[in-house]
Design an enzyme around this catalytic site. Structure first.
Site, short mmCIF file in Angstrom:
data_model
loop_
_atom_site.label_atom_id
_atom_site.label_comp_id
_atom_site.label_asym_id
_atom_site.label_seq_id
_atom_site.Cartn_x
_atom_site.Cartn_y
_atom_site.Cartn_z
N ASP A 1 0.86 -1.17 0.00
CA ASP A 1 0.00 0.00 0.00
C ASP A 1 0.91 1.23 0.00
O ASP A 1 1.97 1.22 0.62
CB ASP A 1 -0.88 -0.02 1.25
N ARG B 1 -5.87 3.89 -7.16
CA ARG B 1 -7.28 3.98 -6.75
C ARG B 1 -7.98 2.63 -6.84
O ARG B 1 -8.98 2.48 -7.53
CB ARG B 1 -8.02 5.01 -7.60
#
Length: 1180
Positions: free
Chosen positions: A414, A785
Site C-alpha cells: 500500500d 485507486r
C-alpha cells in the site's frame, strides 16, 4: 425472539408477548427466519427461542477433548504417524530392538508438544474466565443489580458506566449526555483510538433512571447475527410506533464508554453471536514454502528407507537356504522358515524398525524451538527495528514464516501511509480554477536535483501559520485576504465544506490554541485544522448541530458563531468513494456539501463548467505528480421541495430490513449537478522512487478519449464494453513492447501503471493471463485507486499464477485482505489503527524497517533453517547407514548393531544441542554487509541452500562418513585384543563405532558454521562428554530385567587399550577430511555469493567503534537512560552469533559505554559469546 412463519402462538400463554407480525403456514417446512425478534425487559417472552448465552470460550480443548484432539493435532504430521507405526512394530516379535527405542523418543516429543498446547490453552481459559466473571448491572425489580457477564441474556436492560466495556452487542437507549449521545472507543475492535459518536433514538431518551427504564417494553426486529462490524439493520417497535435502527444505535461488545457518566441499553446479541466474536476467526493458516519442501524431503528419505529394507529383505530370502542344515531350519515345524517370500516379508518389517532412525523424530521440535527463539529474542528485540518516537518494537506474530522472509520475490505495498508516513498536511489547493499554495514538495525537490537543478526555497510570508496538519502558505487566502480574490464566494464555501463535512470530534477548551480534534483519519484532522486556520473554526458538535466560529465573512475582522443543523450524513464507503452532508443554515438555506475522490466528483459536475473542469484537471495532475494526495470538494444549493422528496425516500430506504445498503446507495445517487473545488494534502514523506523517467512506462488508464466520450453518452453497458476493449488493446500492445524491449541488449527498465477502473476489467478471466505476463516483465507495477478486494486479487494472481513467494505490507483496515492473501503479511503500526497489524504475520513501525526484516533476519533465518534441516538429514542418514552396512555381514538377518539406548538417545541427547546453536547463531556475513550487498538476498529467491543438488552433496557425505566409521573400526578390530588378551566382540566394535560417529557428527557442526561462538564449543564438547559420561554409567550397571548385559563393562575394556585412543583420533579426522576438501574446492572454484563477500572483507575489524554518549544535563535520569539506550551501537562484534549482534542486550552495550541499564537473563548468554576486545576509549 425469533418467529418463523410456520409457528403459531399458543393462546394459553397469555403471559408471553407475540411478535408484531405473525404468519401461519400449512404443513410447509419452516425456513430460517431472515430476522430475529427480541422482547426488551421481558425474559419470559424470550425464553422459548433459546438465544445463546453470553459466556464465551476461546479455548481449543476441554477436559474431555484435550487428549483425543491434542493427539489428533500431533498426528496430522506425517513424521509422527510414521513413528507411531514404527513404535507399534517394535512391540511385535519381528522387531530386533526393544520397544523403548522408538516409544521413548515419540513419547517425549508428544509430551512436550501436549504440555505446550495445554499451557497455551490454560492461558486462554483463564482469560475467558476473567471476562465471563466481569460484573455488569442489569435492571431487575426497578433497581440495578450486578451480575456476571456470563449470566446476561438477550433482551436484558443494562447500565454501563464510564470507562466500562460493553458485555454484549447493545441497543443504545439513553445517556446522561444531552441529546442522547455517547462517546465510544473501538480500540479493542479495530485499533482506532479516536472516539466515535453514538446517538440514541429520541423516543428512548427518557429511559435513564431504573423506575422509568422498567416501563420500557419495546420489541426489536433486526438482522440475524453476522460478522459485519459497520452495518446493522433493524427496527424498534415501541407502543406500535416503528423506528428505524442503524449502526449509530448499536454498541458493540469489546468497545468501551468514554466521556459519558453512564448509558442504558438493551441486549441484542450475546456471546458468540456478537459481531466481534463472529469476527474472531483465526488468520488463514500459512505454512512456509521451505516446510512444504521439507515434507518432500521426508518422503524421499522414506523411499530410501523402503529401498534399504527391500535390499535387506531380498538378501535375507536369498541367503537363508534350507541347505544350511546347521541352522536347524529343517527341524523347525513352522512353514515360514521354508518359504523365501515369507522370510523376505518378515525381514522387511524387521529392517523397518531397525532403520527407523533415518527419519529424525526431533526435527520438528528442534525447528519450532529455533524459530520461536529467533522470533522472540532476535526479531522482537532488534534495536535496529525499534521506533523510539512511538516506543514500538518489531513484532513477530507467528514464528512459522521466519525463513519465508528470506525468499520473497514480489512485494505488494500500500502506498499511502505505508511507503509514506501518512502524516497529512494541508499544502495546496485549487479553487474555481485558481491554484493556491507557494510551497515546494520533497518530490519536486528530488526531481529537480536529479536533473541538476537547485530549487530555491521560497521564504514564508509574514505571519504564515505552521502547525501539525497545516503547512500552507499563500497570503492571498490567509487572514481574510480571500475576500479580495476573484471568487470569494467559492473560497467561503470551500472553507465551510472543510469545517462541516466530516466526522471529527472536538475535545478540550473551545479555543483554537487548546482544542484537540479526534479524527478517524489523519487527512480529516488536517482538513478541519486547515478550516480553522482559514478562519472557519469548528469547535463543537452535537448529534444534530455543528458549531463554527467564522471570521471575515460579512466584513473584515468580524467574528461570529454560526450553528449549522445537520439533516443527513451520507457516509463514505468504498463504493461511493465520497462523503456528503446536508445542512441547514440559520437563515433556512439548504446546502449539500460533498468531498471525495476526483473520479466520482468529476462524474457529477454541473453543465457549463468545461473550462474550469479542464483547468482543475491540470492542477490535479500537477499536484499528483508533486507527490500530493488529492481530494475534491463540492457543494450544491437545494430547494426545500427537492430535499423533502429525496428525504422521504432516504427514510424509507433507511427503515428497510432487507437490502438496506443497496437501497441507500440508490437514494444517495440522487443528487447530481454540483460545483467543486479541489484541495491537496502533502504526505510528509520521502519521494518513493518506484517509477522514474529512465523507465519505459506502460500506462493503462480510464482517462482516454474513447472512454470519456462513452461516459459522456451515459450508457453504462457501452461504457463497460468500451473500457474492456481499451484495456484489452492496451494490455496486448504493452506486452508486445515489453517482450521486444527485454530482447534488446540494454533495454530500459519497465513499469506498468493501471487505475482501478481498468484493473477491474484486466482481472477478468480472459485478460488475467495477459496482465500477469506483462506485470512479471516489469520492474514496478503501480495500481491506482484500487479497492481492498482488488488488492487481494492482484496479490493472489501473482501468488498462484507465477508460483512465486509474495509479501504484502500495509497499515490500514483496507489492506487486511491483501495481507492475508500473500505468503507473508506485514502490518505497519501506522496512523490508521491496528487492524493491519492484527491480521499480519509480522508487524513493524515503519516501512524502512522492512530492509532489516528481509535482508538481515530473513536471510539469516533461511540460511539457518536450511542448514539445520540438512544437518539433521545428514546425521541420521550417517547413523542408519552404519547399521545398514552391518546387515551385509549378518546375512541380512536384522541383527541390531547398536544397543537400544544408544539408538534412542542419539537424536535427543548426544546430537541435539549443537544443531540448535547452529540454528540460532549461524550467519554468513554481518548485518551491515547483508544490507550493503542486497544481491546476497537472491540466494534465498533461488533457494540455493535447499536444492536437490545440496541434498545429494550431504547424502554423499553421509555415505562416505558412515563407510569410514564402519569399515575402519570393523576392519581394524579383527586383530585387536583387550588388556586380558580377548578379541573384541560385537558390542565392543559397535560401541567404538558409535563413539567415533558421535565425535565426527558433532565436530561437523564446527566445519559447516560460518560464525563460531563459545556456545558452539560448549554444546559440541558437552554432547561428546555427555555420551562418555552416559557410557561410563550405563556400562557400569546391570539389572536382571535389562538387555544391557551385552554392553556391561564394554567402555572400560575399550578405554584400557591404546587402540581406542588411536582410533578415536584417526577415524573422525579421516571421515571429516572429505568434507574439508570438498568445502575448500567449492570455495575456491564454485563459491557462493556470500563467500565472495567474506573474502572481500576478511581483513576488516570485527568491532565497530562506538562514540561516547553525551547526555544533556536538563534530562531527567530516566530520560537520560532511555536516550542512551536508544543511541546504543547496533553492531559491535562480527562473530557473536546473535542477530545484529544482539537485539535487546542493552545492558551489555550500556555497561561498555558507562550507561546504567538493568541486566536481563539473556545478557549472560550474550557475554559468553563475545570475544575479548580492547575497550573503546572515552572521548574527552
Amino acid at each position: 425472539m425469533v418467529r418463523s412463519g410456520s409457528f403459531s402462538v399458543d393462546s394459553s400463554a397469555s403471559h408471553r408477548r407475540t411478535p408484531s407480525r405473525t404468519v401461519t403456514l400449512g404443513h410447509i417446512q419452516p425456513q430460517a427466519p431472515s430476522y430475529r425478534t427480541v422482547f426488551c425487559n421481558d425474559r419470559d417472552s424470550n425464553q422459548p427461542v433459546r438465544f445463546k448465552g453470553n459466556s464465551i470460550s476461546t479455548t481449543k480443548y476441554n477436559v474431555f477433548t484435550f487428549l483425543p484432539k491434542g493427539l489428533f493435532e500431533q498426528f496430522r504430521r506425517i513424521a509422527n504417524i510414521y513413528f507411531l507405526g514404527i513404535s507399534c512394530l517394535s512391540m511385535t516379535p519381528i522387531s530386533p530392538v526393544s520397544p523403548i527405542t522408538n516409544v521413548a523418543p515419540l513419547s517425549m516429543v508428544l509430551l512436550v508438544s501436549l504440555i505446550k498446547e495445554a499451557f497455551e490453552d490454560w492461558k486462554r481459559f483463564q482469560n475467558d474466565m476473567s471476562i465471563n466473571n466481569s460484573k455488569v448491572e442489569i435492571l431487575q425489580d426497578q433497581q440495578w443489580v450486578a451480575i456476571p457477564w456470563r449470566k446476561l441474556q438477550v433482551g436484558d436492560v443494562v447500565k454501563i458506566k464510564k470507562d466500562g466495556f460493553f458485555p454484549a452487542d447493545i441497543l443504545f437507549l439513553s445517556s446522561t449526555n444531552p441529546d442522547g449521545i455517547c462517546y465510544v472507543e473501538t480500540a479493542n475492535l479495530d485499533g482506532e483510538t479516536n472516539l466515535k459518536i453514538r446517538k440514541a433514538l429520541e423516543r428512548t431518551w427518557d429511559y435513564l433512571l431504573p423506575e422509568k427504564a422498567s416501563e420500557f417494553k419495546g420489541e426489536i426486529q433486526c438482522e440475524q447475527p453476522n460478522n459485519s462490524l459497520y452495518t446493522f439493520t433493524g427496527n424498534l417497535i415501541v407502543q406500535k410506533q416503528t423506528l428505524p435502527l442503524s449502526p449509530d444505535q448499536l454498541l458493540l461488545r469489546g468497545c468501551s464508554l468514554r466521556n459519558t457518566e453512564y448509558i442504558v441499553g438493551a441486549v441484542v446479541f450475546t456471546g458468540h453471536e456478537t459481531k466481534v466474536m463472529m469476527n474472531a476467526m483465526n488468520a488463514p493458516s500459512k505454512r512456509s514454502t521451505l516446510e512444504k519442501k521439507l515434507d518432500k524431503l521426508i518422503i524421499t528419505i522414506f523411499c530410501v528407507l523402503v529401498t534399504m529394507c527391500l535390499i535387506g529383505a531380498i538378501g535375507c530370502s536369498i541367503v537363508t537356504d534350507r541347505e544350511d542344515y546347521y541352522l536347524g531350519l529343517l527341524q523347525k515345524p513352522d512353514w515360514e522358515y521354508r518359504n523365501g517370500f515369507v522370510i523376505g516379508f518378515f525381514t522387511f518389517f524387521t529392517l523397518v524398525t531397525l532403520f527407523s532412525s533415518i527419519i529424525p523424530i526431533s526435527l520438528y521440535v528442534s525447528i519450532e524451538m529455533i524459530k520461536f527463539i529467533q522470533s522472540t529474542q532476535f526479531i522482537n528485540r532488534d534495536l535496529n527495528m525499534y521506533h523510539a518516537e512511538t516506543n514500538t518494537p518489531a513484532s513477530a506474530r507467528t514464528s512459522n514464516l521466519n525463513e519465508e522472509l528470506g525468499q520473497v520475490e514480489y512485494i505488494f505495498s500500500d502506498k499511502t501511509g505505508t511507503l509514506t508516513r501518512n502524516l497529512m498536511e494541508f499544502f495546496k489547493c485549487s479553487i474555481g480554477g485558481i491554484s493556491y499554495g507557494c510551497g515546494v514538495t520533497e518530490i519536486e525537490r528530488g526531481i529537480a536535483e536529479r536533473h541538476g537543478l537547485k530549487v530555491q526555497e521560497e521564504e514564508r510570508s509574514t505571519g504564515a501559520i505552521r502547525e501539525k496538519g497545516f503547512n500552507f502558505d499563500d497570503p492571498r487566502l490567509m487572514r481574510g485576504a480571500w475576500r479580495n480574490e476573484p471568487n470569494p464566494d467559492l473560497c467561503k464555501e470551500l472553507f465551510r465544506c472543510l469545517a462541516i463535512c466530516h466526522t471529527v470530534l472536538p475535545e478540550g477548551d473551545e479555543s483554537p490554541e487548546k482544542i484537540v480534534y479526534q479524527a478517524a483519519s489523519p487527512d480529516e484532522a488536517a482538513l478541519v485544522t486547515a478550516a480553522k486556520n482559514f478562519g472557519f473554526f469548528f469547535y463543537r458538535r452535537t448529534p444534530t448541530m455543528v458549531y463554527v466560529r467564522e471570521s471575515h465573512v460579512e466584513k473584515m475582522g468580524k467574528i461570529q458563531d454560526v450553528a449549522y443543523e445537520i439533516l443527513n450524513v451520507l457516509e463514505f464507503n468504498s463504493t461511493r468513494k465520497r462523503q456528503s452532508v446536508v445542512c441547514r443554515f440559520p437563515d433556512g438555506r439548504l446546502v449539500l456539501y460533498c468531498k471525495g475522490a476526483d473520479t466520482v466528483i468529476f462524474e457529477r459536475l454541473a453543465d457549463g463548467m468545461d473550462d474550469i473542469r479542464k483547468v482543475t484537471r491540470e492542477h490535479l495532475e500537477h499536484f499528483g505528480s508533486s507527490g500530493l494526495r488529492t481530494l475534491c470538494l463540492a457543494y450544491r444549493d437545494l430547494n426545500p421541495e427537492t430535499y423533502d422528496s429525496w428525504n422521504e425516500k432516504f427514510i424509507q430506504a433507511k427503515s428497510a430490513l432487507r437490502d438496506r445498503e443497496k437501497k441507500l446507495d440508490e437514494v444517495n445517487h440522487y443528487f447530481l449537478p454540483i460545483f467543486f473545488s479541489i484541495n491537496d494534502l502533502e504526505e510528509n514523506s520521502r519521494a518513493c522512487n518506484l517509477i522514474n523517467n529512465d523507465m519505459k512506462q506502460f500506462i493503462i488508464s480510464s482517462e482516454t478519449d474513447a472512454i470519456r466520450e462513452a461516459e459522456e453518452r451515459g450508457d453504462q453497458v457501452e461504457i463497460a464494453r468500451v473500457i474492456k476493449e481499451e484495456v484489452k488493446k492496451g494490455l496486448r500492445k504493452s506486452l508486445e513492447e515489453a517482450q521486444h524491449s527485454l530482447h534488446t541488449v540494454a533495454g530500459p527498465k519497465l513499469a506498468l501503471v493501471i487505475d482501478g477502473k481498468c484493473l477491474m476489467y484486466a482481472l477478468d478471466p480472459t485478460l488475467r493471463v495477459t496482465l500477469l505476463s506483462l506485470s512479471l516483465n516489469c520492474t514496478s507495477v503501480v495500481c491506482c485507486r484500487v479497492s481492498p478486494l482488488q488488492k487481494a486479487q492482484v496479490t493472489s494472481l501473482v501468488r498462484k499464477g507465477a508460483k512465486k513467494i509474495t509479501l504484502s505490507i500495509g497499515d490500514g483496515a483496507n489492506d487486511v485482505s491483501m495481507i492475508q492473501a500473500a505468503h507473508v503479511g506485514i502490518g505497519i503500526s501506522g496512523m490508521e489503527g491496528m487492524q493491519a497489524v492484527m491480521a499480519s504475520d509480522f508487524a513493524i513501525a515503519q516501512f524502512r524497517f522492512l530492509t532489516d526484516l528481509l535482508l538481515v533476519h530473513g536471510r539469516w533465518s533461511y540460511l539457518r533453517i536450511c542448514k539445520v534441516v540438512m544437518y539433521f538429514f545428514y546425521k541420521n542418514l550417517t547413523f542408519t547407514l552404519t547399521q545398514f552396512w552391518f546387515t551385509f555381514r549378518t546375512g541380512f538377518s536384522g541383527q541390531r548393531f547398536y544397543d537400544d539406548w544408544f539408538q534412542s538417545l542419539y537424536n535427543v541427547v548426544f546430537t541435539a544441542l549443537p544443531v540448535i546453536v547452529l540454528g540460532l547463531f549461524e550467519k554468513d556475513v554481518s548485518a551491515s554487509l547483508s544490507k550493503r550487498y542486497p544481491e546476497l538476498y537472491r540466494e534465498g529467491i533461488r533457494n540455493s541452500f535447499f536444492k536437490w543438488r545440496v541434498v545429494a552433496v550431504w547424502a554423499s557425505s553421509a555415505v562416505y562418513q558412515s563407510l569410514v566409521c564402519y569399515l575402519f573400526v570393523t576392519a581394524s578390530s579383527f586383530g585387536a585384543i583387550n588388556s586380558s588378551g580377548k578379541i573384541f566382540g560385537l558390542w565392543d566394535v559397535s560401541t567404538m563405532v558409535f563413539t567415533c560417529l558421535v565425535i565426527a557428527v558433532n565436530v561437523r557442526i564446527l566445519l559447516m558454521s560460518n560464525s563460531i561462538t563459545r556456545w558452539h564449543y560448549i554444546t559440541v564438547g558437552g554432547s561428546i562428554l555427555a555420551w562418555l559420561v552416559f557410557a561410563f554409567i550405563y556400562c557400569g550397571i546391570t539389572t536382571p530385567r535389562d538387555r544391557n548385559e551385552n554392553v556391561y563393562f564394554v567402555i572400560y575394556v575399550l578405554m584400557s587399550t591404546f587402540y581406542f585412543y588411536f582410533t578415536l583420533l584417526l577415524v573422525p579426522i579421516v571421515s571429516l577430511l572429505g568434507d574439508f576438501i570438498f568445502q575448500g574446492v567449492e570455495r575456491w572454484f564454485f563459491p557462493y555469493d556470500y563467500q565472495i563477500v567474506q573474502e572481500i572483507h576478511r581483513h576488516e575489524s570485527d568491532a565497530s567503534k562506538a562514540d561516547h554518549l553525551e547526555i544533556e544535563n536538563e534530562l531527567t535520569p530516566q530520560e537520560a537512560r532511555s536516550y542512551a539506550i536508544s543511541q546504543l551501537p547496533r553492531e559491535l562484534s562480527k562473530h557473536t552469533g546473535f542477530a545484529f549482534d544482539s537485539p535487546g542486550y542493552e545492558s551489555f552495550f550500556a555497561s561498555q559505554l558507562g550507561v546504567y541499564a538493568p541486566q536481563k537473563a539473556w545478557d549472560v548468554a550474550r557475554r559468553a559469546s563475545m570475544r575479548s576486545r580492547p575497550k573503546v576509549p572515552k572521548k574527552k
